[in-house]
Design a protein around this motif. Structure first.
Motif, short mmCIF file in Angstrom:
data_model
loop_
_atom_site.label_atom_id
_atom_site.label_comp_id
_atom_site.label_asym_id
_atom_site.label_seq_id
_atom_site.Cartn_x
_atom_site.Cartn_y
_atom_site.Cartn_z
N UNK A 82 -4.65 -0.38 8.54
CA UNK A 82 -5.92 -0.91 8.01
C UNK A 82 -6.75 0.11 7.39
N UNK A 89 5.34 7.01 5.57
CA UNK A 89 4.51 6.21 4.73
C UNK A 89 3.23 6.91 4.34
N UNK A 116 8.43 2.95 2.44
CA UNK A 116 9.51 3.95 2.58
C UNK A 116 10.90 3.36 3.03
N UNK A 154 10.41 -0.29 4.96
CA UNK A 154 9.10 -0.61 5.63
C UNK A 154 8.03 -0.17 4.91
N UNK A 155 6.86 -0.63 5.43
CA UNK A 155 5.76 -0.22 4.81
C UNK A 155 4.32 -0.90 5.35
N UNK A 156 3.24 -0.76 4.63
CA UNK A 156 1.80 -1.01 4.87
C UNK A 156 1.89 -2.11 3.75
N UNK A 195 0.86 -1.18 -0.19
CA UNK A 195 0.04 0.13 0.13
C UNK A 195 0.80 1.27 -0.13
N UNK A 196 1.85 1.25 0.84
CA UNK A 196 2.77 2.42 0.70
C UNK A 196 4.28 1.76 1.39
N UNK A 248 13.01 8.48 3.41
CA UNK A 248 12.68 8.77 2.22
C UNK A 248 10.90 8.51 2.17
N UNK A 295 -4.76 -5.61 6.84
CA UNK A 295 -3.48 -5.11 6.63
C UNK A 295 -2.35 -5.48 7.48
N UNK A 296 -1.13 -5.21 7.49
CA UNK A 296 -0.25 -5.27 8.60
C UNK A 296 1.06 -4.15 7.90
N UNK A 297 1.58 -3.69 9.22
CA UNK A 297 2.82 -2.95 9.08
C UNK A 297 3.92 -3.94 9.23
N UNK A 298 4.89 -3.75 8.17
CA UNK A 298 6.18 -4.81 8.22
C UNK A 298 7.15 -4.43 7.60
N UNK A 299 8.31 -4.81 7.64
CA UNK A 299 9.36 -4.70 6.83
C UNK A 299 9.44 -5.13 5.63
#
Lengths: 183, 392
Positions: free
Chosen positions: B255, B154, A99, A116-118, A96-97, B206, A135-139
């Motif tokens: 989410x 993000x 960085x 890392x991202x979503x 999703x995103x 970034x 969803x999850x936030x992860x490396x």
């Protein structure tokens, strides 16, 4: 009680100090709080973490609105009813995103940048919409900083890279990272 | 159409004061609060004896380093022996403080209310960013070793992707706000910079470089709020609180779509309904959207319905949001230019509208005539929206 003007009077109050002036102040107190915790993961997330240990990503569905929650909640945030039906997700998803981080938690510079991202997880057959998703936030690994910067990483198909089964402890870090699906 | 709210009294702002915003002050948090309150009282020709109630706002206790910081600040903020209430919703606090002060007065419970916000971030060592480590979920987020800037990066990356904006388009917000701040007497990070300066500043995460972010700041701001009858005795030109709105989303930021702040839209619609505003993009003359990061101002302009979705960055390039533009945003200089002592920064934005709507902003006064302004703050874990509409 008549005020003519609400303008701030200059100079405004506040005694600015340079760092070395501050360090020379009498009676500076150095203090480091010591607080230790043992957090329990709760009804829903404990089961989710148990799933991670077995190499599964589990979600839970709200019987009244059909939302699938990953990470799971014990109750539906919208309906405020208990969630009931556990589902195993395929684990695949899209970025999703993302960085590229050059700093650690304490703002020190990292030697190697970290991505890392979503991850928006696939939850086939279950209700989701444009705004909300499982969803999850992860490396993220196997993706270059350039792919994050030129945008080709966004929307990329990914899957979890699991730690070897014997090293898993029931933590979000049982997933090492999300990596691109081959092919 | 105005909502049928059961409000006993119209409520106005009659005075405002603030300290300088700087990194590293001699003053303690309660001394900063006291200084701001004194300025506000002096500006309205009042003393503490004229004040009935006090609302204090300070964001995470961890910055000031004092647990239950509201109670600690109470005497400095003028709360000794008075009803005192504390607001505590992270970055959203600064605009929530006058909202709370509004209902203290609108209910008829207090004739006059001091609204005070303070933050002293500089004494967290080595850097207050580390203190933010405790905002993350202990089970699912902290084990990944996050830095607070990650989450903003993000969101910014998602906004760029969704809206087709480039880093240089977004950096223009920082250029505009730091330039606006050159005229603000409290400003900490005012500067004439270029887009290249932003792009060439230290790369942190970034797409976020150092100059995309507001600085670490100490500071305090205070407003005096009064019921209509009392307000008219204090000043000929009170600025009325015409609408208030506030919404919380959940803390599961991963989410949901990060390119658009739904919770800000909800809060804005609530405030506009109360203020009888149907077309905010036409009816609002001046805006102070929350800008801890440059992309955040664009994000919030869209959430506030002041520009169509994904159009804010294009309008910015045309000068639409400049001080002499069609809808000036952050004429104060915002958090990027004036500084970001968390709770105090949001209240600074409301104070700026107060000065703008009284035509007392001096060199910062926007070019067009002003009747209505909106200020907004945002906070916690990408989830709090607080909005206030003022009119003269």
């Amino acid at each position: 009680m008549s005020g003519e003007s609400g303008k701030p009077k200059t100079p405004l109050p506040g005694t600015y100090l340079k760092r070395d002036e501050y360090m020379k102040l009498p009676g500076l107190i150095k203090y480091k709080p010591v607080a230790r915790y043992l957090f329990s993961a709760g009804q829903a997330q404990s089961r989710f973490l148990h799933g991670l240990k077995e190499g599964k990503i589990l979600g839970v569905m709200c019987p009244s609105c059909g939302r699938v929650y990953v990470p799971p909640r014990a109750y539906c945030e919208y309906c405020h009813t208990p969630t009931s039906e556990w589902v195993e997700l395929p684990g695949t998803g899209t970025i999703h995103t993302a960085v590229v981080s050059y700093i650690a938690t304490d703002r020190s510079r990292l030697e190697e940048p970290e991505i890392v991202g979503v991850i928006r997880l696939d939850a086939p057959g279950y209700k989701e919409d444009q705004y909300e998703f499982a969803g999850l936030f992860h490396k993220i690994c196997g993706v270059t900083p350039e792919q994050v910067m030129d945008g080709s990483a966004i929307g990329m198909r990914v899957k979890p890279r699991w730690k070897p089964a014997e090293e898993r402890t029931g933590s979000v870090t049982d997933i090492e990272c999300f990596e691109p699906v081959e092919g | 159409m105005r909502a049928n709210l059961h409000v006993k009294d119209r409520v106005g702002i009659v005075g405002a004061g603030m300290t300088l915003f700087r990194r590293r002050f001699l003053e303690t948090p309660r001394e900063l609060a006291w200084e701001a309150v004194k300025q506000a009282l002096d500006s309205a020709g009042l003393t503490l004896r004229d004040i009935d109630c006090v609302v204090i706002g300070t964001a995470p206790d961890a910055f000031d380093g004092i647990h239950m910081n509201g109670e600690y600040l109470a005497d400095g903020a003028g709360g000794f022996g008075k009803p005192v209430d504390r607001i505590y919703i992270g970055g959203g606090t600064g605009v929530m403080v006058p909202i709370s002060a509004w209902w203290h007065a609108a209910s008829g419970h207090c004739n006059t209310v001091l609204a005070v916000a303070e933050e002293k971030m500089s004494h967290a060592m080595p850097h207050p960013q580390y203190v933010f480590a405790y905002i993350w979920d202990p089970i699912l987020e902290r084990p990944l070793g996050p830095n607070l800037i990650w989450i903003f990066a993000m969101e910014m990356r998602r906004y760029m992707h969704k809206c087709g904006a480039k880093k240089e388009d977004i950096a223009l917000v920082s250029v505009k706000n730091k330039r606006n701040a050159l005229d603000h007497p409290a400003a900490q990070a005012a500067a004439n910079i270029t887009v290249d300066d932003v792009l060439n500043s230290e790369l942190l995460v970034w797409p976020v470089n150092r100059l995309d972010i507001s600085p670490v700041s100490d500071g305090a701001v205070a407003l005096i709020i009064a019921r209509e009858k009392v307000a008219r005795r204090i000043t000929d030109s009170p600025v009325w609180i015409e609408g208030v709105g506030f919404t919380l989303d959940n803390t599961h930021w991963y989410n949901r779509e990060l390119g658009y702040p739904r919770y800000v839209e909800y809060a804005a619609r609530m405030a506009y309904r109360m203020a009888g505003i149907e077309r905010p993009w036409k009816e609002i003359d001046v805006a102070e959207p929350y800008d801890p990061f440059d992309y955040k101002e664009l994000h919030h302009i869209e959430g506030l319905q002041l520009a169509p979705r994904c159009q804010a960055w294009k309008l910015l390039k045309e000068g639409y949001f400049d001080r002499d533009g069609e809808l000036p945003t952050s004429p104060s200089g915002g958090l990027l230019g004036v500084g970001n002592p968390i709770a105090a920064a949001g209240l600074m934005k409301v104070a700026e509208l107060f000065w703008q709507l009284r035509y007392e902003a001096g060199k910062r006064q926007v070019k067009k005539p002003v009747h209505k302004g909106v200020a907004q703050a945002w906070g916690d874990l990408m989830q709090a929206g607080t909005v206030i509409v003022l009119g003269n």
